[in-house]
Design a protein around this motif. Structure first.
Motif, PDB file in Angstrom:
ATOM      1  N   MET A  31     -14.435  -7.555  33.586  1.00 32.94           N
ATOM      2  CA  MET A  31     -14.277  -7.746  32.259  1.00 32.94           C
ATOM      3  C   MET A  31     -14.071  -9.207  31.908  1.00 32.94           C
ATOM      4  SD  MET A  31     -13.296  -5.587  29.978  1.00 32.94           S
ATOM      5  CE  MET A  31     -11.830  -4.223  30.485  1.00 32.94           C
ATOM      6  N   ARG A  32     -14.858  -9.292  30.761  1.00 34.11           N
ATOM      7  CA  ARG A  32     -15.010 -10.457  30.237  1.00 34.11           C
ATOM      8  C   ARG A  32     -14.149 -10.571  28.811  1.00 34.11           C
ATOM      9  NH1 ARG A  32     -21.275 -11.702  29.477  1.00 34.11           N
ATOM     10  NH2 ARG A  32     -21.519 -12.419  31.513  1.00 34.11           N
ATOM     11  N   TYR A  33     -13.591 -11.581  28.471  1.00 40.00           N
ATOM     12  CA  TYR A  33     -12.450 -11.657  27.499  1.00 40.00           C
ATOM     13  C   TYR A  33     -12.875 -12.750  26.518  1.00 40.00           C
ATOM     14  CZ  TYR A  33      -9.647  -9.339  30.849  1.00 40.00           C
ATOM     15  OH  TYR A  33      -9.128  -8.192  31.779  1.00 40.00           O
ATOM     16  N   ALA A  34     -12.496 -12.648  25.307  1.00 47.50           N
ATOM     17  CA  ALA A  34     -12.375 -13.534  24.069  1.00 47.50           C
ATOM     18  C   ALA A  34     -11.123 -13.773  23.883  1.00 47.50           C
ATOM     19  CB  ALA A  34     -13.342 -13.271  23.125  1.00 47.50           C
ATOM     20  N   HIS A  35     -10.781 -15.053  23.445  1.00 47.15           N
ATOM     21  CA  HIS A  35      -9.458 -15.541  23.014  1.00 47.15           C
ATOM     22  C   HIS A  35      -9.365 -16.017  21.863  1.00 47.15           C
ATOM     23  CE1 HIS A  35      -8.667 -14.886  27.482  1.00 47.15           C
ATOM     24  NE2 HIS A  35      -7.379 -14.458  27.043  1.00 47.15           N
ATOM     25  N   ALA A  36      -8.366 -16.052  20.973  1.00 51.51           N
ATOM     26  CA  ALA A  36      -8.041 -16.465  19.708  1.00 51.51           C
ATOM     27  C   ALA A  36      -7.915 -18.077  19.860  1.00 51.51           C
ATOM     28  CB  ALA A  36      -6.975 -16.046  19.047  1.00 51.51           C
ATOM     29  N   VAL A  37      -8.548 -18.936  18.984  1.00 56.74           N
ATOM     30  CA  VAL A  37      -8.282 -20.343  18.922  1.00 56.74           C
ATOM     31  C   VAL A  37      -6.903 -20.888  19.001  1.00 56.74           C
ATOM     32  CG1 VAL A  37      -8.774 -22.177  17.344  1.00 56.74           C
ATOM     33  CG2 VAL A  37     -10.508 -20.683  17.360  1.00 56.74           C
ATOM     34  N   ALA A  38      -6.093 -20.396  18.461  1.00 55.77           N
ATOM     35  CA  ALA A  38      -4.664 -20.811  18.932  1.00 55.77           C
ATOM     36  C   ALA A  38      -4.382 -20.465  20.227  1.00 55.77           C
ATOM     37  CB  ALA A  38      -3.605 -20.008  17.803  1.00 55.77           C
ATOM     38  N   ASP A  39      -4.899 -19.598  20.864  1.00 59.44           N
ATOM     39  CA  ASP A  39      -4.122 -19.430  22.270  1.00 59.44           C
ATOM     40  C   ASP A  39      -5.070 -20.223  23.041  1.00 59.44           C
ATOM     41  OD1 ASP A  39      -2.425 -17.505  21.868  1.00 59.44           O
ATOM     42  OD2 ASP A  39      -3.943 -15.854  21.594  1.00 59.44           O
ATOM     43  N   VAL A  40      -6.351 -20.593  22.798  1.00 55.10           N
ATOM     44  CA  VAL A  40      -7.135 -21.373  23.353  1.00 55.10           C
ATOM     45  C   VAL A  40      -6.423 -22.948  23.347  1.00 55.10           C
ATOM     46  CG1 VAL A  40      -9.307 -22.868  23.491  1.00 55.10           C
ATOM     47  CG2 VAL A  40      -9.140 -20.301  23.097  1.00 55.10           C
ATOM     48  N   ARG A  41      -6.017 -23.154  22.045  1.00 54.59           N
ATOM     49  CA  ARG A  41      -5.437 -24.756  22.043  1.00 54.59           C
ATOM     50  C   ARG A  41      -4.220 -24.610  23.011  1.00 54.59           C
ATOM     51  NH1 ARG A  41      -8.767 -27.900  19.330  1.00 54.59           N
ATOM     52  NH2 ARG A  41      -9.367 -27.311  17.214  1.00 54.59           N
ATOM     53  N   ALA A  42      -3.388 -23.637  22.941  1.00 60.10           N
ATOM     54  CA  ALA A  42      -2.280 -23.599  23.863  1.00 60.10           C
ATOM     55  C   ALA A  42      -2.465 -23.892  25.293  1.00 60.10           C
ATOM     56  CB  ALA A  42      -1.318 -22.207  23.625  1.00 60.10           C
ATOM     57  N   ALA A  43      -3.469 -23.022  25.864  1.00 57.60           N
ATOM     58  CA  ALA A  43      -3.639 -23.089  27.246  1.00 57.60           C
ATOM     59  C   ALA A  43      -4.314 -24.492  27.359  1.00 57.60           C
ATOM     60  CB  ALA A  43      -5.051 -21.836  27.465  1.00 57.60           C
ATOM     61  N   GLU A  44      -5.292 -25.244  26.395  1.00 53.43           N
ATOM     62  CA  GLU A  44      -5.592 -26.385  26.761  1.00 53.43           C
ATOM     63  C   GLU A  44      -4.471 -27.384  26.667  1.00 53.43           C
ATOM     64  OE1 GLU A  44      -8.467 -29.182  23.943  1.00 53.43           O
ATOM     65  OE2 GLU A  44      -7.322 -27.803  23.090  1.00 53.43           O
ATOM     66  N   ARG A  45      -3.623 -27.281  25.948  1.00 50.97           N
ATOM     67  CA  ARG A  45      -2.121 -28.179  25.830  1.00 50.97           C
ATOM     68  C   ARG A  45      -1.805 -28.231  27.338  1.00 50.97           C
ATOM     69  NH1 ARG A  45      -1.648 -26.827  20.658  1.00 50.97           N
ATOM     70  NH2 ARG A  45      -0.046 -25.098  21.120  1.00 50.97           N
ATOM     71  N   GLU A  46      -1.605 -26.729  27.911  1.00 50.57           N
ATOM     72  CA  GLU A  46      -0.827 -26.860  29.201  1.00 50.57           C
ATOM     73  C   GLU A  46      -1.702 -27.432  30.282  1.00 50.57           C
ATOM     74  OE1 GLU A  46       0.823 -24.984  32.529  1.00 50.57           O
ATOM     75  OE2 GLU A  46      -1.205 -24.352  31.776  1.00 50.57           O
ATOM     76  N   LEU A  47      -2.970 -27.309  30.249  1.00 49.55           N
ATOM     77  CA  LEU A  47      -3.655 -27.631  31.578  1.00 49.55           C
ATOM     78  C   LEU A  47      -3.718 -28.986  31.198  1.00 49.55           C
ATOM     79  CD1 LEU A  47      -5.553 -27.226  33.584  1.00 49.55           C
ATOM     80  CD2 LEU A  47      -7.251 -26.494  32.276  1.00 49.55           C
ATOM     81  N   MET A  48      -4.088 -29.583  29.934  1.00 50.58           N
ATOM     82  CA  MET A  48      -4.151 -31.299  29.933  1.00 50.58           C
ATOM     83  C   MET A  48      -2.933 -31.834  30.402  1.00 50.58           C
ATOM     84  SD  MET A  48      -5.900 -32.036  26.247  1.00 50.58           S
ATOM     85  CE  MET A  48      -7.554 -32.100  25.998  1.00 50.58           C
ATOM     86  N   ALA A  49      -1.810 -31.471  30.284  1.00 49.01           N
ATOM     87  CA  ALA A  49      -0.505 -31.924  30.730  1.00 49.01           C
ATOM     88  C   ALA A  49      -0.289 -32.213  32.115  1.00 49.01           C
ATOM     89  CB  ALA A  49       0.578 -31.273  29.947  1.00 49.01           C
ATOM     90  N   ARG A  50      -1.420 -31.500  32.809  1.00 53.14           N
ATOM     91  CA  ARG A  50      -1.297 -31.638  34.357  1.00 53.14           C
ATOM     92  C   ARG A  50      -2.671 -32.268  35.006  1.00 53.14           C
ATOM     93  NH1 ARG A  50      -2.392 -26.471  36.517  1.00 53.14           N
ATOM     94  NH2 ARG A  50      -2.573 -25.184  34.490  1.00 53.14           N
ATOM     95  N   LEU A  51      -3.561 -32.677  33.740  1.00 52.38           N
ATOM     96  CA  LEU A  51      -4.554 -33.457  34.424  1.00 52.38           C
ATOM     97  C   LEU A  51      -4.700 -34.907  33.829  1.00 52.38           C
ATOM     98  CD1 LEU A  51      -7.207 -30.713  33.569  1.00 52.38           C
ATOM     99  CD2 LEU A  51      -6.436 -31.308  36.018  1.00 52.38           C
TER     100      LEU A  51
END
Ligand SMILES: NC(=O)C1=CN([C@@H]2O[C@H](COP(=O)(O)OP(=O)(O)OC[C@H]3O[C@@H](n4cnc5c(N)ncnc54)[C@H](OP(=O)(O)O)[C@@H]3O)[C@@H](O)[C@H]2O)[C@@H](O)CC1
Ligand SMILES: [K+]
Length: 472
Positions: free
Chosen positions: A1-21
């Motif tokens: 399955m491929r998924y598409a996510h809402a921009v707001a959720d992309v932003r949240a996932a990005e913040r979470e990942l950035m904090a670890r990198l």
């Protein structure tokens, strides 16, 4: 399955990942993926070394991606020129990286005319509405140059969350998208601006609590859904589908829908109506009787007899697919049914069902497919080059991308209705039957098109092999 996510959720996932990198790591991943696709395109067209790339650079991180990718390309011997929509606000780190690698910042859009590739880094998920001012002028100049366009994350000017296009927008040949697909890449008219979509994994993760906006079934998903007869199967356990389709005036719809239903994995097909289908298909049981699902509407006509046949089917307590003329005759109160209903409108039929225009439907397909599912308490198959499927009990919409323009042929919808009806009778949920049916229908079209122009009868003939290929 491929998924598409809402921009707001992309932003949240990005913040979470950035904090670890380490700072900037995420953009470097994106830029590396982008530069790799750009180099592939240049190589396919001749060579990477010595080629010319023009960057269109906006004021956000989308432009930053383009600039860092430009720096990587410059390091491989590409002549890279950047055009800035607003020189005071372009990504600073990206600008220095490009300059350090030998790329140039220029003001004259004439560089577009010599470019072997244009990289569109004007707007990404931060864009709102169509392109404005200098952004629009740069995009227009890029289109006029005729050079291939590679869009960063999404074509600038399309709405990432909906695929709506409300003003000037880039028409790309290829789009490189990062982390997850954006809904606008799967929904027209935005999707038709994206060209081929390449996915670059930058490590974004979405917790199970985050619902994707769209799901896109892949062949293995459809394989898992298609019913497979077991050793103990008999014709009734495999499902019986009934079809109340076709009329004296439109006999062909009955033959196409019945032909498709017979090849949709069911144990038996019943036909109720005035068309002689048995001469063509002796396997068919003429007349009503016990079924697990009904298909009604294709070629029904719109007279009193058509209404009677439609209401008879809607009065049953089994799942029903309503197609074509059935949709034009559909009374809303008929949806106080005890069993599920699937409706299969194209934009014109959807417009009539909601009392809006077909242009409104085509402009906001995601919005309207959901609205139809709610208003009619039905699973909706909104047909088009990218068919959308919505259900009354889920906010997730599915999209079928496994299809081609050959499906736009008379009778194609009758075949789809027959397939979905068969899958319903075979025990799939309405949502799964509709989405697997759209995929299978698309697969028959792609297969049939290999032998030349396609008539709807060829779709029926191709069904067994399309099914077999999915199960391989
Ligand atoms: N998320 C991720 O995981 C990762 C994200 N990454 C990348 O970042 C991108 C998102 O970057 P972003 O947030 O900086 O927004 P972006 O789209 O570049 O610019 C928005 C600005 O443009 C303007 N503007 C808006 N609409 C306009 C219009 N119609 N016409 C003209 N101007 C318009 C508006 O400015 P305004 O003038 O309104 O102040 C707004 O502030 C993303 O797509 C991806 O490429 C990757 O690097 C790494 C992983
Ligand atoms: K872009």
């Amino acid at each position: 399955m491929r998924y598409a996510h809402a921009v707001a959720d992309v932003r949240a996932a990005e913040r979470e990942l950035m904090a670890r990198l380490p700072e900037g790591a995420l953009m470097q991943r994106a830029a590396f993926g982008l530069a790799t696709v750009a180099a592939d395109m240049l190589r396919d067209a001749g060579s990477v070394y010595g080629s010319r790339v023009a960057l269109l650079v906006g004021v956000g991180d989308n432009g930053g991606d383009a600039l860092y990718a430009g720096a990587l390309l410059a390091g491989r011997g590409v002549a890279v020129h950047a055009l800035l929509a607003d020189p005071d606000r372009a990504h600073e780190g990206g600008l220095s990286a490009l300059r350090d690698a030998g790329g140039r910042i220029v003001a004259d859009a004439a560089v577009l005319d010599q470019a072997d590739l244009v990289v569109d880094g004007l707007l990404g998920i931060g864009g709102r509405g169509g392109l404005r001012g200098e952004f629009a002028r740069l995009a227009e100049a890029a289109h006029e140059s005729g050079a291939p366009i590679l869009a960063v994350d999404l074509p600038s000017g399309i709405e990432a969350d909906t695929g709506e296009v409300s003003g000037p927008a880039v028409r790309a040949d290829v789009t490189v998208t990062f982390g997850t697909h954006k809904p606008g890449l799967f929904v027209d008219p935005g999707a038709s601006h994206a060209g081929i979509v390449e996915f670059v994994d930058i490590g974004l993760e979405f917790p199970p609590s985050v619902e994707p906006v769209l799901e896109n079934l892949q062949v293995q998903d459809v394989r898992a859904l298609l019913p497979a007869p077991g050793r103990s199967s008999h014709k009734y356990s495999r499902g019986v589908v009934g079809l109340a389709v076709g009329s004296e005036r439109y006999p062909g719809a009955a033959l196409l829908a019945v032909g498709a239903a017979l090849r949709s994995g069911v144990g038996a097909v019943r036909y109720s109506g005035p068309v002689d289908v048995v001469s063509s298909y002796p396997e068919v049981i003429a007349g009503g009787g016990k079924v697990q699902a009904w298909v009604v509407g294709s070629g029904l006509g719109r007279d009193d007899e058509a209404v009677r046949r439609l209401l008879n089917v809607l009065a049953t307590d089994v799942p029903v697919v309503v197609d074509a003329d059935g949709l034009r005759l559909l009374p809303r109160k008929a949806f106080e049914r005890s069993a599920p209903t699937i409706i299969t409108p194209h934009a014109g039929e959807a417009a009539a069902l909601l009392d809006v225009t077909a242009e409104q439907i085509e402009g906001q397909r995601l919005e309207y497919v959901r609205r139809l599912a709610q208003s009619y308490d039905a699973t909706v198959v909104l047909k088009g080059p990218l068919t959308l499927i919505a259900g009354p009990q889920t906010s997730r919409v599915r999209v079928n991308t496994h299809a081609g323009p050959v499906l736009a042929t008379a009778g194609s919808g009758d075949v789809l209705a027959g397939i979905i009806g068969g899958l319903l009778a075979g025990g799939l949920s309405p949502y799964d039957a509709a989405s697997a049916g759209a995929y299978l229908h698309g697969a028959t079209g792609l297969l049939a098109a290999r032998s030349g122009p396609v008539a709807a009868g060829d779709l029926v003939a191709s069904l067994p092999l399309a099914w077999h290929n999915i199960q391989e």
